[in-house]
Motif scaffolding. Structure first.
Motif, PDB file in Angstrom:
ATOM      1  N   ALA A 148       0.829  -0.998   0.049  1.00  0.00           N
ATOM      2  CA  ALA A 148       0.061  -0.081  -0.031  1.00  0.00           C
ATOM      3  C   ALA A 148       0.889   1.141   0.113  1.00  0.00           C
ATOM      4  O   ALA A 148       0.646   2.122  -0.807  1.00  0.00           O
ATOM      5  N   PHE A 185      -5.809   2.410   4.016  1.00  0.00           N
ATOM      6  CA  PHE A 185      -6.439   1.629   3.133  1.00  0.00           C
ATOM      7  C   PHE A 185      -7.334   0.739   3.717  1.00  0.00           C
ATOM      8  O   PHE A 185      -7.427   0.399   5.086  1.00  0.00           O
ATOM      9  N   VAL A 201      -6.825  -5.223  -1.078  1.00  0.00           N
ATOM     10  CA  VAL A 201      -6.477  -4.127  -0.334  1.00  0.00           C
ATOM     11  C   VAL A 201      -6.846  -2.823  -1.382  1.00  0.00           C
ATOM     12  O   VAL A 201      -6.591  -2.909  -2.811  1.00  0.00           O
TER      13      VAL A 201
END
Ligand code: AMP
Ligand code: ZN
Length: 111
Positions: free
Chosen positions: A72, A81, A102
């Motif tokens: 991320a 996230f 994700v």
């Protein structure tokens, strides 16, 4: 599992926009993104769902979760996230090979 799409991606038999790979895990962009950034983290071992995970997968599951913030960050999700695991038909799972979604980079539906 010969007819599993994520096994095929993990084995490089069908293409994906790969973000990360090691001996146990692969991560790639979702083909139908639900957010500006949406990728999947998948174990190479075929585990059909979280319901099929066992104690011997403890380390693998931990590694998947620890990889999420690392990737991320690499993709610029500095603001946070969302992680999602759909389990079974009742959980909205469509691909029966364990994966963690994700998502980030925009307004996300609150769960
Ligand atoms: P789930 O409902 O959790 O099983 O989600 C499966 C996800 O896999 C969906 O978000 C799909 O868009 C994604 N997906 C299906 N096929 C592919 C593929 N070939 N490459 C990347 N993502 C895929
Ligand atoms: Zn599989």
């Amino acid at each position: 599992m010969s007819d599993c799409i994520f096994c095929k991606i993990a084995q490089g038999e069908i293409p994906s926009k790969k973000l990360y790979e090691d001996s146990d895990l692969v991560a790639f962009h979702d083909i139908n993104p639900a957010a500006p950034v949406h990728f999947l983290i998948v174990p190479k071992e075929h585990i059909a769902s979280l319901e099929e995970a066992h104690a011997r997968h403890e380390m693998l599951l931990g590694r998947i979760l620890l990889l999420a913030p690392m990737l991320a960050k690499e993709l610029g999700l500095t603001d946070g996230f969302k992680t999602v695991i759909n389990t079974g038909k009742g959980g909205g799972q469509v691909v029966f090979h364990l994966h963690v979604h994700v998502l980030g980079g925009g307004k996300l539906a609150h769960v």
